[in-house]
Design a protein around this motif. Sequence first.
Motif, short mmCIF file in Angstrom:
data_model
loop_
_atom_site.label_atom_id
_atom_site.label_comp_id
_atom_site.label_asym_id
_atom_site.label_seq_id
_atom_site.Cartn_x
_atom_site.Cartn_y
_atom_site.Cartn_z
N ALA A 150 0.84 -1.21 0.00
CA ALA A 150 0.00 0.00 0.00
C ALA A 150 0.87 1.25 0.00
CB ALA A 150 -0.92 -0.01 1.22
N MET A 151 1.93 1.23 0.82
CA MET A 151 2.80 2.41 0.89
C MET A 151 3.52 2.62 -0.43
SD MET A 151 4.39 2.32 4.72
CE MET A 151 4.89 0.62 4.74
N GLY A 153 2.56 1.69 -3.35
CA GLY A 153 1.58 2.16 -4.35
C GLY A 153 1.41 3.67 -4.25
N ALA A 154 1.36 4.17 -3.01
CA ALA A 154 1.19 5.61 -2.82
C ALA A 154 2.42 6.36 -3.34
CB ALA A 154 0.97 5.91 -1.34
N VAL A 155 3.61 5.83 -3.01
CA VAL A 155 4.85 6.48 -3.45
C VAL A 155 4.88 6.53 -4.97
CG1 VAL A 155 7.36 6.25 -3.56
CG2 VAL A 155 6.15 5.85 -1.40
N ARG A 156 4.49 5.42 -5.60
CA ARG A 156 4.55 5.35 -7.06
C ARG A 156 3.57 6.36 -7.69
NH1 ARG A 156 1.36 1.23 -10.02
NH2 ARG A 156 1.47 2.04 -12.13
N SER A 157 2.36 6.45 -7.15
CA SER A 157 1.40 7.40 -7.69
C SER A 157 1.94 8.82 -7.57
CB SER A 157 0.07 7.30 -6.95
OG SER A 157 -0.41 5.99 -7.05
N LEU A 158 2.55 9.09 -6.40
CA LEU A 158 3.12 10.42 -6.18
C LEU A 158 4.21 10.71 -7.20
CD1 LEU A 158 2.65 12.59 -4.00
CD2 LEU A 158 4.69 11.74 -2.86
#
Lengths: 326, 249
Positions: A150-151, A153-158
């Motif tokens: 989950a973390m 995924g967030a970093v990648r989207s950012l």
Amino acid sequence: MRFALRLAPLLAIALVFGIAAGHDWAGPAALARALGGADDLRSRLLLEWRLPRVLAAGLVGAMLGLGGAIFQGVFRNPLAEPYLLGSAGGAAIGATLALLVPLGMPSALALGGLSFAGAWGATLLVLAVARGSGAADAAGLLLAGVAVAAMLGAVRSLLMLALSDETVSLQVVLSWTLGGIQTPTWTGLALLAGLAAAALAASLPLARGLDLLGLGDDQARAFGLDADRFVRRAILVGAAVVALAVAYGGLVAFVGLIAPHVARWSSGPRHRAVLPLSAAIGAILVIVCDGLARAMLPPAEIPLGLITAAAGGPFFLVLLRRRLRS
Amino acid sequence: MSHLAAEGLVVTAGERRLLDGVSLRLEPGALVGLIGPNGAGKTTLLRCLAGLARPDAGTVALDGTALATLPVSERGRRIGYLPQSFQLAWDYTVREVVALGASRASGAGARIPAVLRAHDLTALADRPWSGVSGGERARTLLAATLVAEPAVLLADEPGASLDIGRRLDLMRRLRAYAREHVAVVVLHDIEQAVRDCDRLVLMDGGRVILDGPAPALAGSPEIDRIFGVRFARTPIDSEADALLAVSSP
């Protein structure tokens, strides 16, 4: 063993299918000409352009099947898949960086190297998080995997939002996550083959430990397996195997889930058979799906991950049904 | 011949003491029955003796070597542990389970056919685990444990899923094994323990309350007190295999 012998002709058929399949199907005559060493353009395209891609597809599939078998064995769960411990999220971050940041090195090297590093690094992170929180058993690892994924995924989207200034580059990243085999150079292919052979050699000695884990943690320990240490070792090897597949093929869904099942159905659950058979079955699946990806909507190419997922999704549901019924 | 010795074992779970200073010396030649009410600490003790649980204090030593310092593979080869039951992740065949047991000792593979025969498993050898009964599974597990000929055999309620005939047969096998090896068995059936074991260890509240020859211990009123049950002590026909109590007309 008997099944392994039956796989060899299947693999050969898949290879021929792979070389023939494309927006311009190569007939038997064209194949024979190319294999006979003819020097016309068509023959050279088949041998120098399509053959390395088919071989790369086979090796990527073999690594996915092998990685899937290792992860299912470690987690004693037939629904486990090789991207379970963060490797997909980690690889995606590596690939995003490679695709969106000018790094001053050949793009294929950057993409392969960074996605490998991301996939393996993410799994190391999951192991460290699970150990740090004192939950190094299978359930703890899975939970740590979910949290880390989950973390990541967030970093990648950012990263995608921050680094891309045009929609084109976002499309490039998206298409990588859908999986796909690029035609490698012969040097690149030789490197992949060498690494795949090393990965197989590192995986086969895991067979006895994976078999023992199938008896449950306690019984595995009672039969002399240092279960915690073995699980860590198997995950590190499995993660490297999967990272190799990801580096050359992006995120190809479901092959790592399906291949070990077919292997177990045909040869029983002992891992000294399941590991190599899963690799062979994974190779066949990806070669065929990659051929279909080229041939189904000419002149466009369908992303490989879409084909494997479209075929794998229904398979997964049938599997789930059988499992729930039993 | 090997011996196993526990010294001052303490195991805690939160506030509770599962084992509270247990010392025990186990030698070949006597089948040892571990009895006591639920929660007495029998399984915890057995798991410590097998090296599967680590005590908070105290040591277990096999022939003078602390289990904690013994390589896991060597411990697995020399100590056989038979759990109450276990869940297989994959549908191994009977032969495969026994082969996995044999894989912990070099040379044990050659004994597989003989061990399958000795445990009446030859006809079932290629059946998958999902296709064999609870009793057949228990026999398979015993065969998988004994195929490596461990110096120590620790069995936790091995007869729980067996009918009486099979259970008596199992106890005979354990007793035969105990002649030349250390053998400890956790039993809930006191009658069986008194009759089939040579030595009994009675536990309660994480401590050893009584430890001695089975016939002598069977007469102790401590057993009635600890279980909260009044036992009738009846001499039985030595020809009989088991005891069936009937109320008088």
